[in-house]
Design a protein around this motif. Structure first.
Motif, mmCIF file in Angstrom:
data_model
loop_
_atom_site.group_PDB
_atom_site.id
_atom_site.type_symbol
_atom_site.label_atom_id
_atom_site.label_comp_id
_atom_site.label_asym_id
_atom_site.label_seq_id
_atom_site.Cartn_x
_atom_site.Cartn_y
_atom_site.Cartn_z
ATOM 1 N N GLU A 26 0.835 -1.212 0.000
ATOM 2 C CA GLU A 26 0.000 0.000 0.000
ATOM 3 C C GLU A 26 0.863 1.252 0.000
ATOM 4 O OE1 GLU A 26 -3.327 0.239 2.655
ATOM 5 O OE2 GLU A 26 -3.935 -1.819 2.220
ATOM 6 N N GLN A 29 2.193 1.986 -3.452
ATOM 7 C CA GLN A 29 1.177 2.623 -4.284
ATOM 8 C C GLN A 29 1.059 4.113 -3.957
ATOM 9 O OE1 GLN A 29 -2.427 -0.182 -4.746
ATOM 10 N NE2 GLN A 29 -1.230 -1.054 -3.075
ATOM 11 N N THR A 36 -4.644 3.540 -3.672
ATOM 12 C CA THR A 36 -4.219 2.312 -3.007
ATOM 13 C C THR A 36 -5.335 1.282 -3.021
ATOM 14 O OG1 THR A 36 -4.863 3.156 -0.843
ATOM 15 C CG2 THR A 36 -2.573 3.478 -1.492
#
Length: 172
Positions: A26, A29, A36
């Protein structure tokens, strides 16, 4: 560096980004400025990230040929898959690739578009003469992607088909 197509961006992950993908997907991202998705990487992709990370650390100068390229869907601004490059062109000018697209984005032409974009980049380098991919025998969708790109099946093992996309010869 990023490559762009009609609907996609392709971003080669650096060593630091590969490490982040393994440890906090996450956060990777977020750092790439993307939306995310809470979908974690599966064990197979985590393994691929670790292997690519090790390869990139050994030869950071050539990391573009050794890394996972994130496939970013422009409209949704999220990673929808990866193309894995497994090294610079060998003595025969072959580059080996692998790829995966998240299930909800399959059957929409994204794998074909992403591979076509990266293949154009690879073929722009004089040492590249062909792109090699293998597929499991029952992965009909992947067979179709490769056929759309002009791949020819050239080898078969018990579990896999091997495909080759040849660089087109330029006419004088």
């Amino acid at each position: 560096m990023k490559l762009h197509s009609l609907r996609l961006d392709l971003a080669p992950l650096t060593a630091a980004e590969l490490s982040l993908a393994v440890n906090d997907y996450e956060e990777l991202q977020r750092q790439l400025g993307l939306r995310t998705l809470s979908t974690p990487l599966d064990e197979e992709m985590l393994y691929a990230m670790r292997v690519r990370h090790s390869k990139v650390l050994q030869d950071q100068e050539n990391y573009l040929w050794l890394t996972n390229w994130a496939i970013i869907q422009q409209e949704d601004q999220c990673i929808i898959g990866f193309i894995i490059l497994k090294g610079r062109p060998n003595e025969q000018g072959e580059v080996i690739v692998g790829y995966v697209v998240d299930e909800e984005y399959r059957r929409k032409g994204y794998a074909t578009e992403a591979l076509q974009t990266l293949i154009q980049w690879m073929f722009s380098h004089p040492g590249t003469q062909s792109v090699i991919a293998d597929t499991e025998k029952d992965n009909v969708a992947s067979h179709q992607v490769l056929k759309h790109l002009g791949a020819q099946q050239y080898r078969e093992t018990e579990d896999l088909f091997w495909w080759r996309i040849a660089k087109k010869k330029r006419r004088p």
